[in-house]
Design a protein around this motif. Structure first.
Motif, PDB file in Angstrom:
ATOM      1  N   ASN A  89      -3.044  -0.022  -6.021  1.00 13.93           N
ATOM      2  CA  ASN A  89      -2.073  -0.805  -6.777  1.00 13.93           C
ATOM      3  C   ASN A  89      -1.299  -1.698  -5.807  1.00 13.93           C
ATOM      4  O   ASN A  89      -1.419  -1.583  -4.585  1.00 13.93           O
ATOM      5  CB  ASN A  89      -1.151   0.087  -7.620  1.00 13.93           C
ATOM      6  CG  ASN A  89      -0.318   1.035  -6.792  1.00 13.93           C
ATOM      7  OD1 ASN A  89       0.040   0.735  -5.665  1.00 13.93           O
ATOM      8  ND2 ASN A  89      -0.006   2.186  -7.358  1.00 13.93           N
ATOM      9  N   ILE A  90      -0.492  -2.577  -6.325  1.00 10.43           N
ATOM     10  CA  ILE A  90       0.190  -3.576  -5.507  1.00 10.43           C
ATOM     11  C   ILE A  90       1.173  -2.945  -4.519  1.00 10.43           C
ATOM     12  O   ILE A  90       1.366  -3.447  -3.404  1.00 10.43           O
ATOM     13  CB  ILE A  90       0.868  -4.631  -6.405  1.00 10.43           C
ATOM     14  CG1 ILE A  90       1.251  -5.846  -5.590  1.00 10.43           C
ATOM     15  CG2 ILE A  90       2.052  -4.031  -7.128  1.00 10.43           C
ATOM     16  CD1 ILE A  90       1.575  -7.051  -6.442  1.00 10.43           C
ATOM     17  N   ILE A  91       1.755  -1.822  -4.889  1.00  9.16           N
ATOM     18  CA  ILE A  91       2.702  -1.136  -3.997  1.00  9.16           C
ATOM     19  C   ILE A  91       1.966  -0.569  -2.786  1.00  9.16           C
ATOM     20  O   ILE A  91       2.435  -0.693  -1.645  1.00  9.16           O
ATOM     21  CB  ILE A  91       3.453  -0.031  -4.769  1.00  9.16           C
ATOM     22  CG1 ILE A  91       4.303  -0.674  -5.868  1.00  9.16           C
ATOM     23  CG2 ILE A  91       4.314   0.802  -3.827  1.00  9.16           C
ATOM     24  CD1 ILE A  91       4.883   0.305  -6.846  1.00  9.16           C
ATOM     25  N   GLN A  92       0.797   0.022  -3.001  1.00  6.61           N
ATOM     26  CA  GLN A  92       0.006   0.561  -1.896  1.00  6.61           C
ATOM     27  C   GLN A  92      -0.488  -0.556  -0.975  1.00  6.61           C
ATOM     28  O   GLN A  92      -0.459  -0.415   0.243  1.00  6.61           O
ATOM     29  CB  GLN A  92      -1.188   1.357  -2.431  1.00  6.61           C
ATOM     30  CG  GLN A  92      -0.799   2.615  -3.159  1.00  6.61           C
ATOM     31  CD  GLN A  92      -1.973   3.231  -3.899  1.00  6.61           C
ATOM     32  OE1 GLN A  92      -2.885   2.520  -4.337  1.00  6.61           O
ATOM     33  NE2 GLN A  92      -1.953   4.546  -4.046  1.00  6.61           N
ATOM     34  N   GLU A  93      -0.924  -1.681  -1.550  1.00  6.80           N
ATOM     35  CA  GLU A  93      -1.382  -2.800  -0.740  1.00  6.80           C
ATOM     36  C   GLU A  93      -0.255  -3.356   0.116  1.00  6.80           C
ATOM     37  O   GLU A  93      -0.451  -3.683   1.282  1.00  6.80           O
ATOM     38  CB  GLU A  93      -1.946  -3.907  -1.631  1.00  6.80           C
ATOM     39  CG  GLU A  93      -3.277  -3.561  -2.253  1.00  6.80           C
ATOM     40  CD  GLU A  93      -3.791  -4.659  -3.162  1.00  6.80           C
ATOM     41  OE1 GLU A  93      -3.117  -5.708  -3.304  1.00  6.80           O
ATOM     42  OE2 GLU A  93      -4.870  -4.461  -3.739  1.00  6.80           O
ATOM     43  N   ARG A  94       0.948  -3.468  -0.445  1.00  5.06           N
ATOM     44  CA  ARG A  94       2.091  -3.986   0.305  1.00  5.06           C
ATOM     45  C   ARG A  94       2.483  -3.045   1.434  1.00  5.06           C
ATOM     46  O   ARG A  94       2.780  -3.483   2.543  1.00  5.06           O
ATOM     47  CB  ARG A  94       3.270  -4.219  -0.622  1.00  5.06           C
ATOM     48  CG  ARG A  94       4.482  -4.774   0.099  1.00  5.06           C
ATOM     49  CD  ARG A  94       5.602  -5.148  -0.858  1.00  5.06           C
ATOM     50  NE  ARG A  94       6.777  -5.535  -0.144  1.00  5.06           N
ATOM     51  CZ  ARG A  94       6.997  -6.746   0.336  1.00  5.06           C
ATOM     52  NH1 ARG A  94       6.100  -7.691   0.165  1.00  5.06           N
ATOM     53  NH2 ARG A  94       8.122  -7.028   0.959  1.00  5.06           N
ATOM     54  N   ALA A  95       2.478  -1.735   1.167  1.00  6.78           N
ATOM     55  CA  ALA A  95       2.829  -0.756   2.199  1.00  6.78           C
ATOM     56  C   ALA A  95       1.849  -0.836   3.380  1.00  6.78           C
ATOM     57  O   ALA A  95       2.261  -0.772   4.537  1.00  6.78           O
ATOM     58  CB  ALA A  95       2.853   0.648   1.616  1.00  6.78           C
ATOM     59  N   GLU A  96       0.566  -1.002   3.091  1.00  6.42           N
ATOM     60  CA  GLU A  96      -0.430  -1.114   4.149  1.00  6.42           C
ATOM     61  C   GLU A  96      -0.258  -2.414   4.939  1.00  6.42           C
ATOM     62  O   GLU A  96      -0.412  -2.439   6.152  1.00  6.42           O
ATOM     63  CB  GLU A  96      -1.834  -1.027   3.584  1.00  6.42           C
ATOM     64  CG  GLU A  96      -2.198   0.370   3.128  1.00  6.42           C
ATOM     65  CD  GLU A  96      -3.605   0.457   2.576  1.00  6.42           C
ATOM     66  OE1 GLU A  96      -4.334  -0.562   2.618  1.00  6.42           O
ATOM     67  OE2 GLU A  96      -3.974   1.551   2.124  1.00  6.42           O
ATOM     68  N   ALA A  97       0.073  -3.512   4.249  1.00  4.75           N
ATOM     69  CA  ALA A  97       0.288  -4.775   4.930  1.00  4.75           C
ATOM     70  C   ALA A  97       1.516  -4.709   5.842  1.00  4.75           C
ATOM     71  O   ALA A  97       1.500  -5.243   6.953  1.00  4.75           O
ATOM     72  CB  ALA A  97       0.460  -5.903   3.897  1.00  4.75           C
ATOM     73  N   GLU A  98       2.560  -4.028   5.384  1.00  2.00           N
ATOM     74  CA  GLU A  98       3.757  -3.861   6.223  1.00  2.00           C
ATOM     75  C   GLU A  98       3.446  -3.012   7.442  1.00  2.00           C
ATOM     76  O   GLU A  98       3.927  -3.276   8.544  1.00  2.00           O
ATOM     77  CB  GLU A  98       4.890  -3.232   5.412  1.00  2.00           C
ATOM     78  CG  GLU A  98       5.513  -4.197   4.429  1.00  2.00           C
ATOM     79  CD  GLU A  98       6.578  -3.534   3.562  1.00  2.00           C
ATOM     80  OE1 GLU A  98       6.620  -2.276   3.482  1.00  2.00           O
ATOM     81  OE2 GLU A  98       7.350  -4.275   2.939  1.00  2.00           O
ATOM     82  N   ALA A  99       2.637  -1.967   7.260  1.00  2.00           N
ATOM     83  CA  ALA A  99       2.263  -1.092   8.385  1.00  2.00           C
ATOM     84  C   ALA A  99       1.443  -1.863   9.429  1.00  2.00           C
ATOM     85  O   ALA A  99       1.574  -1.617  10.627  1.00  2.00           O
ATOM     86  CB  ALA A  99       1.492   0.114   7.875  1.00  2.00           C
ATOM     87  N   ARG A 100       0.601  -2.788   8.979  1.00  2.00           N
ATOM     88  CA  ARG A 100      -0.191  -3.607   9.895  1.00  2.00           C
ATOM     89  C   ARG A 100       0.640  -4.707  10.550  1.00  2.00           C
ATOM     90  O   ARG A 100       0.229  -5.297  11.531  1.00  2.00           O
ATOM     91  CB  ARG A 100      -1.355  -4.271   9.147  1.00  2.00           C
ATOM     92  CG  ARG A 100      -2.467  -3.347   8.762  1.00  2.00           C
ATOM     93  CD  ARG A 100      -3.682  -4.159   8.269  1.00  2.00           C
ATOM     94  NE  ARG A 100      -3.368  -5.156   7.276  1.00  2.00           N
ATOM     95  CZ  ARG A 100      -3.464  -4.992   5.956  1.00  2.00           C
ATOM     96  NH1 ARG A 100      -3.859  -3.847   5.473  1.00  2.00           N
ATOM     97  NH2 ARG A 100      -3.173  -5.954   5.125  1.00  2.00           N
ATOM     98  N   GLY A 101       1.793  -5.019   9.958  1.00  2.00           N
ATOM     99  CA  GLY A 101       2.638  -6.093  10.465  1.00  2.00           C
ATOM    100  C   GLY A 101       2.296  -7.459   9.906  1.00  2.00           C
ATOM    101  O   GLY A 101       2.667  -8.481  10.469  1.00  2.00           O
ATOM    102  N   ASP A 102       1.585  -7.488   8.780  1.00  2.00           N
ATOM    103  CA  ASP A 102       1.206  -8.760   8.162  1.00  2.00           C
ATOM    104  C   ASP A 102       2.341  -9.375   7.364  1.00  2.00           C
ATOM    105  O   ASP A 102       2.288 -10.564   7.039  1.00  2.00           O
ATOM    106  CB  ASP A 102       0.009  -8.565   7.229  1.00  2.00           C
ATOM    107  CG  ASP A 102      -1.271  -8.249   7.996  1.00  2.00           C
ATOM    108  OD1 ASP A 102      -1.283  -8.463   9.219  1.00  2.00           O
ATOM    109  OD2 ASP A 102      -2.244  -7.790   7.373  1.00  2.00           O
ATOM    110  N   LEU A 103       3.364  -8.630   7.029  1.00  2.00           N
ATOM    111  CA  LEU A 103       4.479  -9.188   6.243  1.00  2.00           C
ATOM    112  C   LEU A 103       5.723  -9.294   7.061  1.00  2.00           C
ATOM    113  O   LEU A 103       6.010  -8.656   7.975  1.00  2.00           O
ATOM    114  CB  LEU A 103       4.753  -8.297   5.014  1.00  2.00           C
ATOM    115  CG  LEU A 103       3.650  -8.284   3.988  1.00  2.00           C
ATOM    116  CD1 LEU A 103       4.014  -7.364   2.836  1.00  2.00           C
ATOM    117  CD2 LEU A 103       3.383  -9.664   3.434  1.00  2.00           C
TER     118      LEU A 103
END
Length: 103
Positions: A89-103
């Motif tokens: 879901n969108i929340i999981q995708e955002r959390a992973e992007a934040e962990a990678r440093g993409d956001l």
């Protein structure tokens, strides 16, 4: 579904459309998802609906014409895409992007 050996051009295995088979959704809102075929509802004069359950236990339904058999039982006969066919879901995708440093 028929598995073909590309090197020889000969037919290898046949995977029947039956409950418990591993399927990949090829069209529609659930495209790219992979799961186990759970149930088939036949509707005369309309689309037949299949129910699929993914590895995380999420259950979803789609048209029978949108699914493609990719294995029998738990055995998948091809390499799966990134994420192994599990939709986030969108929340999981955002959390992973934040962990990678993409956001």
């Amino acid at each position: 579904t028929v598995k073909v050996n590309i090197a020889t051009g000969k037919m290898g295995e046949i995977f029947p459309f039956e409950m418990g088979s591993v399927v990949m959704v090829t069209k529609g809102h659930n495209a790219g998802r992979v799961g186990i075929l759970q149930h088939l509802e036949k509707h005369d004069g309309s689309f037949s609906i299949v129910t699929v359950k993914d590895k995380k236990g999420n259950v979803f339904a789609t048209r029978q014409s949108n699914v493609f058999i990719i294995g029998a039982g738990e055995r998948v006969e091809l390499s799966l895409p990134k994420g192994r066919g599990i939709k986030k879901n969108i929340i999981q995708e955002r959390a992973e992007a934040e962990a990678r440093g993409d956001l």
